[in-house]
Structures are given as structure tokens and as C-alpha cells.
Design a protein around this motif. Sequence first.
Motif, PDB file in Angstrom:
ATOM      1  N   LYS A  24     102.557  48.693 -53.208  1.00 40.04           N
ATOM      2  CA  LYS A  24     103.380  48.168 -54.305  1.00 40.04           C
ATOM      3  C   LYS A  24     104.468  49.153 -54.728  1.00 40.04           C
ATOM      4  N   SER A  25     104.111  50.443 -54.776  1.00 39.93           N
ATOM      5  CA  SER A  25     105.093  51.437 -55.218  1.00 39.93           C
ATOM      6  C   SER A  25     105.684  52.203 -54.038  1.00 39.93           C
ATOM      7  N   GLY A  26     105.468  51.685 -52.827  1.00 46.16           N
ATOM      8  CA  GLY A  26     105.954  52.356 -51.613  1.00 46.16           C
ATOM      9  C   GLY A  26     107.439  52.157 -51.381  1.00 46.16           C
ATOM     10  N   LYS A  27     107.889  52.601 -50.235  1.00 44.92           N
ATOM     11  CA  LYS A  27     109.302  52.485 -49.872  1.00 44.92           C
ATOM     12  C   LYS A  27     109.571  51.064 -49.367  1.00 44.92           C
ATOM     13  N   TYR A  28     110.512  50.389 -49.984  1.00 45.04           N
ATOM     14  CA  TYR A  28     110.872  49.024 -49.589  1.00 45.04           C
ATOM     15  C   TYR A  28     112.009  49.070 -48.574  1.00 45.04           C
ATOM     16  N   SER A  29     111.843  48.310 -47.513  1.00 49.10           N
ATOM     17  CA  SER A  29     112.893  48.205 -46.494  1.00 49.10           C
ATOM     18  C   SER A  29     113.379  46.772 -46.445  1.00 49.10           C
ATOM     19  N   LYS A  30     114.678  46.624 -46.192  1.00 48.31           N
ATOM     20  CA  LYS A  30     115.245  45.273 -46.092  1.00 48.31           C
ATOM     21  C   LYS A  30     114.764  44.640 -44.787  1.00 48.31           C
ATOM     22  N   VAL A  31     114.124  43.456 -44.889  1.00 49.65           N
ATOM     23  CA  VAL A  31     113.649  42.769 -43.686  1.00 49.65           C
ATOM     24  C   VAL A  31     114.510  41.563 -43.344  1.00 49.65           C
ATOM     25  N   LYS A  32     115.316  41.103 -44.311  1.00 46.57           N
ATOM     26  CA  LYS A  32     116.135  39.923 -44.027  1.00 46.57           C
ATOM     27  C   LYS A  32     117.283  39.827 -45.016  1.00 46.57           C
ATOM     28  N   THR A  33     118.452  39.499 -44.481  1.00 51.22           N
ATOM     29  CA  THR A  33     119.571  39.087 -45.324  1.00 51.22           C
ATOM     30  C   THR A  33     119.763  37.605 -45.079  1.00 51.22           C
ATOM     31  N   VAL A  34     119.597  36.820 -46.134  1.00 50.61           N
ATOM     32  CA  VAL A  34     119.773  35.366 -46.047  1.00 50.61           C
ATOM     33  C   VAL A  34     121.204  35.087 -46.478  1.00 50.61           C
ATOM     34  N   GLY A  35     122.026  34.650 -45.539  1.00 51.89           N
ATOM     35  CA  GLY A  35     123.458  34.523 -45.798  1.00 51.89           C
ATOM     36  C   GLY A  35     123.889  33.212 -46.407  1.00 51.89           C
ATOM     37  N   SER A  36     122.983  32.581 -47.140  1.00 56.87           N
ATOM     38  CA  SER A  36     123.326  31.313 -47.779  1.00 56.87           C
ATOM     39  C   SER A  36     122.728  31.296 -49.179  1.00 56.87           C
ATOM     40  N   GLY A  37     123.543  30.932 -50.151  1.00 59.20           N
ATOM     41  CA  GLY A  37     123.071  30.861 -51.536  1.00 59.20           C
ATOM     42  C   GLY A  37     122.114  29.712 -51.776  1.00 59.20           C
ATOM     43  N   SER A  38     122.088  28.733 -50.847  1.00 55.31           N
ATOM     44  CA  SER A  38     121.216  27.572 -51.050  1.00 55.31           C
ATOM     45  C   SER A  38     119.875  27.695 -50.325  1.00 55.31           C
ATOM     46  N   THR A  39     119.693  28.735 -49.497  1.00 55.28           N
ATOM     47  CA  THR A  39     118.416  28.958 -48.821  1.00 55.28           C
ATOM     48  C   THR A  39     117.546  29.813 -49.735  1.00 55.28           C
ATOM     49  N   THR A  40     116.363  29.308 -50.095  1.00 51.04           N
ATOM     50  CA  THR A  40     115.534  30.001 -51.086  1.00 51.04           C
ATOM     51  C   THR A  40     114.137  30.327 -50.557  1.00 51.04           C
ATOM     52  N   SER A  41     114.027  30.551 -49.242  1.00 53.43           N
ATOM     53  CA  SER A  41     112.753  31.011 -48.692  1.00 53.43           C
ATOM     54  C   SER A  41     112.995  31.759 -47.389  1.00 53.43           C
ATOM     55  N   TYR A  42     112.006  32.565 -47.023  1.00 56.25           N
ATOM     56  CA  TYR A  42     112.060  33.327 -45.780  1.00 56.25           C
ATOM     57  C   TYR A  42     110.638  33.493 -45.269  1.00 56.25           C
ATOM     58  N   THR A  43     110.417  33.233 -43.971  1.00 58.39           N
ATOM     59  CA  THR A  43     109.106  33.420 -43.368  1.00 58.39           C
ATOM     60  C   THR A  43     109.129  34.691 -42.541  1.00 58.39           C
ATOM     61  N   ASN A  44     108.272  35.631 -42.944  1.00 60.36           N
ATOM     62  CA  ASN A  44     108.157  36.925 -42.269  1.00 60.36           C
ATOM     63  C   ASN A  44     106.985  36.825 -41.289  1.00 60.36           C
ATOM     64  N   SER A  45     107.284  36.849 -39.982  1.00 62.44           N
ATOM     65  CA  SER A  45     106.213  36.680 -38.991  1.00 62.44           C
ATOM     66  C   SER A  45     105.857  38.006 -38.330  1.00 62.44           C
ATOM     67  N   SER A  46     104.922  37.971 -37.391  1.00 65.91           N
ATOM     68  CA  SER A  46     104.425  39.150 -36.662  1.00 65.91           C
ATOM     69  C   SER A  46     103.831  40.202 -37.599  1.00 65.91           C
ATOM     70  N   LEU A  47     103.125  39.751 -38.613  1.00 64.64           N
ATOM     71  CA  LEU A  47     102.473  40.676 -39.537  1.00 64.64           C
ATOM     72  C   LEU A  47     101.072  41.002 -39.033  1.00 64.64           C
ATOM     73  N   THR A  48     100.501  42.075 -39.540  1.00 57.64           N
ATOM     74  CA  THR A  48      99.134  42.460 -39.189  1.00 57.64           C
ATOM     75  C   THR A  48      98.185  41.727 -40.120  1.00 57.64           C
ATOM     76  N   LYS A  49      97.201  41.042 -39.533  1.00 54.36           N
ATOM     77  CA  LYS A  49      96.241  40.296 -40.335  1.00 54.36           C
ATOM     78  C   LYS A  49      95.465  41.235 -41.258  1.00 54.36           C
ATOM     79  N   ASN A  50      95.154  40.730 -42.430  1.00 55.20           N
ATOM     80  CA  ASN A  50      94.361  41.405 -43.456  1.00 55.20           C
ATOM     81  C   ASN A  50      95.035  42.650 -44.045  1.00 55.20           C
ATOM     82  N   LYS A  51      96.302  42.855 -43.731  1.00 54.57           N
ATOM     83  CA  LYS A  51      97.057  43.950 -44.340  1.00 54.57           C
ATOM     84  C   LYS A  51      97.908  43.328 -45.442  1.00 54.57           C
ATOM     85  N   THR A  52      97.946  43.971 -46.600  1.00 51.35           N
ATOM     86  CA  THR A  52      98.725  43.418 -47.710  1.00 51.35           C
ATOM     87  C   THR A  52     100.152  43.934 -47.645  1.00 51.35           C
TER      88      THR A  52
END
Length: 174
Positions: A24-52
Motif C-alpha cells: 500500500k505504501s510502496g513505490k507505485y509504477s504507471k502500468v497504463k495510460t488510458v488515452g480516452s476520457g470516456s474509458t473508465t476501466s482497465y484490466t491488468n493481466s498476467s498477475l501472480t495469483k494470491n499476491k495483493t
Amino acid sequence: KKATIKWGKVAGASGYEVYRATSKSGKYSKVKTVGSGSTTSYTNSSLTKNKTYYYKVRAYRTVDKKKVYSSYSSVVSAKPVLKTPSVKLTSGSKKATIKWEKISGASGYEVYRATSKSGKYSKIKTITTNSTVSYVNSSLTKNKTYYYKVRAYRTVNGKKIYSSYSVAKSVKVK
């Protein structure tokens, strides 16, 4: 193994930036720039299971070819988990066959048995391949009822990470 992040639309935004961290208090990295003001979601895939994972989003507006940012959203967390198997039982002569569906991302499965509904479950079999989705428990006592449950696991850095247990099912052996 994915997380979907959704946010409210910001009037006048040119787009949004999604940031991720592993604490929660770690270093945040940009994973996506959504280039549209009307798009209001992003699916982040290839994550490690059971990792928060922790996410925050900010809106931006392009003014004179420069991005002007909003403040960050509050932080939200997501934890991809293994799906819980569902189990089917069939009985035979002094044996029970336990079957379940293949769980995507699992390294294997563990089969547990008890001799009463509220009894202590013992692990009777560890299956070490994702594609083996049944187990025959033989040498059982005729006319006795047995209870079974299964959980999937995935090995990550030498540690087993588990799904929830399936609903316990019972079968009376012939």
C-alpha cells in the motif's frame, strides 16, 4: 490472474493513468495510460495469483500539449486467486471416485477425506499435475459413507498457495 480497475468518469479529462504497487505504501509504477476520457476501466493481466496488488488512478487533461493532472484516487487493492473446484463423487465396489474440473493456473490438487460430516478431514492424495482431475480412493469399507473435499494449489517461489476448499460431498460406498 487479472484484476479489473474501474473509476468514475471525470468531466473534461483527456485520459487516465493507472498506477500499481505491491504494498500500500510502496513505490507505485504507471502500468497504463488510458488515452480516452470516456474509458473508465482497465484490466491488468498476467498477475501472480494470491499476491495483493494496490492501484490508484489519476485523470489528466492535455493543455498546450502538456498533461495537467488531477490528484490521485484513493488506493484500492486486488488479489487474484485460484478458482475453487467443484466436486462430483461416484461410488463403486469398496471405492469412491472423486472428480473435479480443471482449474486454470493450478499446479495441482489436494484431496481430503473424512468419515463423518463434521469429522476431521485428512489429506489422502496430492496430485502434482494440473491436468489430472480425478482420483479413485479404493480399499474402503462397504456400506460406509465418506466425505470428500478438494482444493487447488499453485506453487510460487517454493510455497504452495491454495484455493478455497470445494464444498464437502458425501458418497456411500457399495
